[in-house]
Design a protein around this motif. Structure first.
Motif, PDB file in Angstrom:
ATOM      1  N   ASN A  18      71.495  67.733  44.786  1.00 52.54           N
ATOM      2  CA  ASN A  18      70.325  68.519  45.151  1.00 52.54           C
ATOM      3  C   ASN A  18      69.225  67.525  45.484  1.00 52.54           C
ATOM      4  O   ASN A  18      68.916  66.643  44.677  1.00 52.54           O
ATOM      5  CB  ASN A  18      69.924  69.428  43.977  1.00 52.54           C
ATOM      6  CG  ASN A  18      68.720  70.275  44.280  1.00 52.54           C
ATOM      7  OD1 ASN A  18      67.611  69.770  44.453  1.00 52.54           O
ATOM      8  ND2 ASN A  18      68.912  71.581  44.320  1.00 52.54           N
ATOM      9  N   LEU A  19      68.619  67.637  46.660  1.00 52.59           N
ATOM     10  CA  LEU A  19      67.685  66.614  47.108  1.00 52.59           C
ATOM     11  C   LEU A  19      66.420  66.565  46.268  1.00 52.59           C
ATOM     12  O   LEU A  19      65.886  65.477  46.002  1.00 52.59           O
ATOM     13  CB  LEU A  19      67.326  66.841  48.583  1.00 52.59           C
ATOM     14  CG  LEU A  19      68.251  66.111  49.570  1.00 52.59           C
ATOM     15  CD1 LEU A  19      69.598  66.804  49.647  1.00 52.59           C
ATOM     16  CD2 LEU A  19      67.609  66.024  50.945  1.00 52.59           C
ATOM     17  N   LEU A  20      65.914  67.712  45.821  1.00 54.60           N
ATOM     18  CA  LEU A  20      64.733  67.693  44.963  1.00 54.60           C
ATOM     19  C   LEU A  20      65.067  67.083  43.598  1.00 54.60           C
ATOM     20  O   LEU A  20      64.263  66.342  43.022  1.00 54.60           O
ATOM     21  CB  LEU A  20      64.191  69.106  44.790  1.00 54.60           C
ATOM     22  CG  LEU A  20      62.861  69.205  44.020  1.00 54.60           C
ATOM     23  CD1 LEU A  20      61.774  68.388  44.699  1.00 54.60           C
ATOM     24  CD2 LEU A  20      62.435  70.662  43.882  1.00 54.60           C
ATOM     25  N   GLN A  21      66.248  67.385  43.113  1.00 56.19           N
ATOM     26  CA  GLN A  21      66.716  66.769  41.861  1.00 56.19           C
ATOM     27  C   GLN A  21      66.811  65.255  42.015  1.00 56.19           C
ATOM     28  O   GLN A  21      66.387  64.493  41.129  1.00 56.19           O
ATOM     29  CB  GLN A  21      68.068  67.367  41.502  1.00 56.19           C
ATOM     30  CG  GLN A  21      68.745  66.814  40.284  1.00 56.19           C
ATOM     31  CD  GLN A  21      70.169  67.348  40.149  1.00 56.19           C
ATOM     32  OE1 GLN A  21      70.482  68.436  40.629  1.00 56.19           O
ATOM     33  NE2 GLN A  21      71.029  66.584  39.522  1.00 56.19           N
ATOM     34  N   PHE A  22      67.331  64.794  43.141  1.00 53.74           N
ATOM     35  CA  PHE A  22      67.405  63.362  43.417  1.00 53.74           C
ATOM     36  C   PHE A  22      66.005  62.754  43.410  1.00 53.74           C
ATOM     37  O   PHE A  22      65.769  61.683  42.823  1.00 53.74           O
ATOM     38  CB  PHE A  22      68.074  63.136  44.777  1.00 53.74           C
ATOM     39  CG  PHE A  22      68.085  61.711  45.243  1.00 53.74           C
ATOM     40  CD1 PHE A  22      69.099  60.850  44.867  1.00 53.74           C
ATOM     41  CD2 PHE A  22      67.065  61.221  46.058  1.00 53.74           C
ATOM     42  CE1 PHE A  22      69.094  59.521  45.291  1.00 53.74           C
ATOM     43  CE2 PHE A  22      67.054  59.905  46.484  1.00 53.74           C
ATOM     44  CZ  PHE A  22      68.079  59.062  46.094  1.00 53.74           C
ATOM     45  N   TRP A  23      65.044  63.433  44.041  1.00 53.21           N
ATOM     46  CA  TRP A  23      63.682  62.914  44.116  1.00 53.21           C
ATOM     47  C   TRP A  23      63.042  62.842  42.726  1.00 53.21           C
ATOM     48  O   TRP A  23      62.339  61.882  42.408  1.00 53.21           O
ATOM     49  CB  TRP A  23      62.847  63.799  45.044  1.00 53.21           C
ATOM     50  CG  TRP A  23      61.471  63.269  45.272  1.00 53.21           C
ATOM     51  CD1 TRP A  23      61.076  62.361  46.213  1.00 53.21           C
ATOM     52  CD2 TRP A  23      60.291  63.606  44.527  1.00 53.21           C
ATOM     53  NE1 TRP A  23      59.738  62.106  46.091  1.00 53.21           N
ATOM     54  CE2 TRP A  23      59.218  62.862  45.067  1.00 53.21           C
ATOM     55  CE3 TRP A  23      60.038  64.464  43.462  1.00 53.21           C
ATOM     56  CZ2 TRP A  23      57.926  62.944  44.593  1.00 53.21           C
ATOM     57  CZ3 TRP A  23      58.750  64.554  42.980  1.00 53.21           C
ATOM     58  CH2 TRP A  23      57.710  63.803  43.535  1.00 53.21           C
ATOM     59  N   LEU A  24      63.278  63.844  41.910  1.00 53.57           N
ATOM     60  CA  LEU A  24      62.706  63.849  40.563  1.00 53.57           C
ATOM     61  C   LEU A  24      63.261  62.702  39.725  1.00 53.57           C
ATOM     62  O   LEU A  24      62.534  62.063  38.950  1.00 53.57           O
ATOM     63  CB  LEU A  24      62.975  65.195  39.883  1.00 53.57           C
ATOM     64  CG  LEU A  24      62.205  66.389  40.459  1.00 53.57           C
ATOM     65  CD1 LEU A  24      62.697  67.689  39.835  1.00 53.57           C
ATOM     66  CD2 LEU A  24      60.710  66.219  40.229  1.00 53.57           C
ATOM     67  N   PHE A  25      64.551  62.429  39.861  1.00 51.43           N
ATOM     68  CA  PHE A  25      65.116  61.273  39.150  1.00 51.43           C
ATOM     69  C   PHE A  25      64.520  59.964  39.674  1.00 51.43           C
ATOM     70  O   PHE A  25      64.278  59.032  38.902  1.00 51.43           O
ATOM     71  CB  PHE A  25      66.633  61.255  39.293  1.00 51.43           C
ATOM     72  CG  PHE A  25      67.354  62.144  38.319  1.00 51.43           C
ATOM     73  CD1 PHE A  25      67.237  61.945  36.951  1.00 51.43           C
ATOM     74  CD2 PHE A  25      68.151  63.188  38.762  1.00 51.43           C
ATOM     75  CE1 PHE A  25      67.901  62.761  36.055  1.00 51.43           C
ATOM     76  CE2 PHE A  25      68.827  64.003  37.866  1.00 51.43           C
ATOM     77  CZ  PHE A  25      68.699  63.794  36.507  1.00 51.43           C
ATOM     78  N   ALA A  26      64.301  59.878  40.997  1.00 54.11           N
ATOM     79  CA  ALA A  26      63.684  58.677  41.564  1.00 54.11           C
ATOM     80  C   ALA A  26      62.267  58.492  41.034  1.00 54.11           C
ATOM     81  O   ALA A  26      61.841  57.366  40.743  1.00 54.11           O
ATOM     82  CB  ALA A  26      63.676  58.768  43.089  1.00 54.11           C
ATOM     83  N   GLY A  82      59.947  64.449  53.734  1.00 54.96           N
ATOM     84  CA  GLY A  82      61.171  64.710  54.492  1.00 54.96           C
ATOM     85  C   GLY A  82      62.052  65.752  53.829  1.00 54.96           C
ATOM     86  O   GLY A  82      62.645  66.608  54.506  1.00 54.96           O
ATOM     87  N   ILE A  83      62.144  65.706  52.492  1.00 44.89           N
ATOM     88  CA  ILE A  83      62.959  66.691  51.769  1.00 44.89           C
ATOM     89  C   ILE A  83      62.386  68.094  51.935  1.00 44.89           C
ATOM     90  O   ILE A  83      63.130  69.067  52.143  1.00 44.89           O
ATOM     91  CB  ILE A  83      63.043  66.287  50.276  1.00 44.89           C
ATOM     92  CG1 ILE A  83      63.897  65.026  50.121  1.00 44.89           C
ATOM     93  CG2 ILE A  83      63.626  67.419  49.435  1.00 44.89           C
ATOM     94  CD1 ILE A  83      63.872  64.430  48.730  1.00 44.89           C
ATOM     95  N   VAL A  84      61.065  68.223  51.842  1.00 42.37           N
ATOM     96  CA  VAL A  84      60.430  69.540  52.013  1.00 42.37           C
ATOM     97  C   VAL A  84      60.678  70.077  53.425  1.00 42.37           C
ATOM     98  O   VAL A  84      60.931  71.278  53.608  1.00 42.37           O
ATOM     99  CB  VAL A  84      58.925  69.440  51.709  1.00 42.37           C
ATOM    100  CG1 VAL A  84      58.195  70.716  52.124  1.00 42.37           C
ATOM    101  CG2 VAL A  84      58.699  69.168  50.223  1.00 42.37           C
TER     102      VAL A  84
END
Length: 581
Positions: A215-223, A264-266
């Motif tokens: 999940n791209l938002l999940q990836f961003w939150l971990f980053a 970009g994710i949004v």
């Protein structure tokens, strides 16, 4: 005569009996003293155990919780694991995330250095065992995601975990490097050890989260979460007064990259909502099912690529790395290297499959940028006078070569880029280990203060030589097959001229790394003094031995690792083959 002999005989018997009695008493006394002494020793030992148990209740409770997770989490969370994905009902990915998080919480509450490092070492070993178990259960010829887990948190945000050939090798690499960091730091006790160990474990959890996120938002939150412990490690455990400036530079760069990545994710989620009657989704399968129109791809591609380029330390967005390498924590630079390789992984996982038209449009420009960065980093590495800054520019140079291979947009280039990122994450970690050991022993890594160290520390010198050979892709190391595949991909797409320029980066790397080795270990000290250098100690020998064994073992037996990534890589390559056709 007989009477005299009888008297002598009786006297002899009485004397023998007396001596025997004395001997028995002495033996019993000795045995008794031995028992008393042993009892005292056991008592003192048990007293120490009792005091240790009293001090260490936190991490013992954590180990108990870890065992409970391993024993019961499959039953508790069975409903969240998708069937038929190779997980056998046990959520390994949740365990890989949960173990370092629990260890982090316990470590932050620990005050004593010995307890903190024992906890960190236990958690790192458990995490490595779980990662090896995951790799052992991975089925290389299955094209779908494996070990998939999905949990709904919010209508627009779910926890979606899974691995395939693109990510499965990064998990044991992350676990192994975390173990190296703990062993290294344990030999050189840090101040506020509990916070140090907790930050390292938090960093490990964030990296595992990024490598398993679907999940791209999940990836961003971990980053975003990764930036917090990384900043703590730089600001509080750096090796020079400039560490606060390095931490600020790191935070500023990471937040800038994360902002572009989020934008970009949004936009990707907005495209999904536009195509799905207003339903927003950040889930990778849903986004792949709603292709982005070609007219919208370039803007999203530039935002995502620029955001990941900061993490990659790709020229010209690399300014944070030399400063962090000079002022920040020496050993934890190893984990930063894995974090940088997240950028390569994310390009293959998210950017290229979601935005293939934009990737084709910008591929030549990015290859040119990568090759420029490769030459820029290599030439600056030649004029460095400090080993740590030299290694920072070496990473920048290697990153350029990685990106050039990746944007050949061929299966060979994808395989080479992915394997090179794995190899360089391990080999460059070894270089940073040696830099850290030199700094701890001598208080410097500047070349004009070093020289002639091989006689005093041959094992340290041999370790440095092995990891240098791994970094320059010598035969028998993992980088050899990887570099060959990357060059093959560049040649397929751009011909001999560009491939020769790409190959020159490896030649330059051999030059500046072997020159550094010669100046540090073989050349005479410029000041003519013999430095008081101690060779590798017990824990350091474990780290060096494991590092060299993995490099040589994987290098000599590379086929299984290529096979592991092939199916997933070829699936990405088919997107571009279909488009090209």
């Amino acid at each position: 005569m007989d009477r005299g002999q009888g008297i002598v005989g009786h006297v002899t018997e009485w004397t023998a009996a007396a001596f025997h009695r004395v001997e028995e008493q002495l033996v019993f006394k000795a045995v008794g003293q031995g028992i008393v002494t042993s009892s005292h020793r056991m008592g003192y030992g048990l007293s120490r155990v009792e005091r240790w148990l009293g001090r260490s209740w936190t991490w013992i409770a954590v180990i108990a919780v870890i065992l409970a997770i391993l024993a019961g989490i499959g039953e508790m969370m069975h409903g969240g694991v998708e069937p038929g994905t190779g997980s056998a009902g046990f959520p390994l990915l949740s365990a890989l995330l949960g173990v370092p998080l629990l260890g982090m919480i316990a470590a932050w509450r620990t005050r004593q250095a010995r307890t903190a490092f024992a906890l960190g070492l236990s958690v790192a070993v458990v995490e490595l065992i779980l990662a090896v178990q995951l790799l052992a259960g991975f089925q290389a010829h299955v094209p779908e995601m494996q070990f998939v887990e999905r949990f709904e948190v919010l209508p627009w945000l779910g926890i979606h975990l899974g691995v395939d050939g693109l990510s499965v090798l990064f998990l044991p690499l992350t676990a192994l490097l975390t173990l190296f960091v703990i062993l290294y730091a344990q030999s050189h006790r840090q101040e506020r050890s509990g916070a140090f160990v907790g930050s390292v474990l938090a960093l490990e959890a964030a990296l595992v989260g990024m490598f398993t996120a679907l999940n791209l938002l999940q990836f961003w939150l971990f980053a975003l979460a990764e930036a917090i412990p990384a900043t703590v490690l730089i600001a509080y455990y750096g090796t020079s007064p400039g560490r606060n400036r390095a931490a600020w530079q790191f935070v500023r760069s990471m937040l800038g990259g994360l902002a572009m990545l989020l934008a970009g994710i949004v936009l990707l989620a907005w495209n999904h909502a536009d195509a799905a009657d207003g339903v927003w989704s950040f889930d990778l399968p849903a986004l792949l099912a709603t292709p982005v129109p070609e007219g919208r791809q370039s803007l999203i591609f530039i935002l995502l690529f620029a955001g990941l380029a900061v993490r990659l330390a790709l020229f010209p967005l690399h300014a944070w790395l030399p400063i962090v390498a000079k002022h920040g924590t020496v050993a934890v630079g190893m984990v930063f290297l894995v974090g940088a390789k997240v950028g390569i992984y994310a390009l293959l996982r998210f950017v290229l499959p979601l935005l293939p038209a934009a990737a084709r449009q910008w591929d030549a420009a990015i290859v040119a940028l990568g090759l420029a960065g490769m030459l820029y980093g290599a030439l600056l590495a030649f004029i460095r006078t400090d080993l740590r800054r030299l290694l920072a520019f070496a990473v920048i140079s290697h990153t350029g070569a990685l990106v050039a291979g990746l944007f050949s947009l061929t299966a060979s280039g994808f395989k080479g880029g992915l394997l090179l990122s794995l190899n360089l994450g391990l080999a460059a970690a070894g270089l940073f280990i040696v830099a850290g050991l030199l700094y701890r022993r001598l208080g410097t890594t500047r070349f004009h203060r070093l020289g002639g160290l091989f006689d005093a520390a041959p094992l340290l010198g041999l370790t440095f030589l092995v990891v240098v050979l791994g970094s320059i892709a010598m035969p028998g190391t993992p980088g050899f097959e990887a570099a060959h595949l990357a060059l093959e991909g560049v040649f397929e797409s751009y011909g001999w001229g560009v491939a020769i320029v790409a190959a020159s980066g490896n030649v330059l790397a051999a030059g500046y790394l072997l020159w550094a080795y010669q100046r540090i270990f073989l050349a005479r000290n410029p000041k003519g003094v013999t430095l008081p250098l101690v060779d590798l100690r017990s824990r350091e020998l474990i780290v060096a031995g494991l590092l060299c064994a993995v490099l040589i073992g994987v290098g000599l037996y590379a086929d299984p690792w290529i096979e592991t990534i092939s199916e997933a890589v070829e699936q990405v390559a088919r997107v571009f083959e279909a488009g090209g056709g």
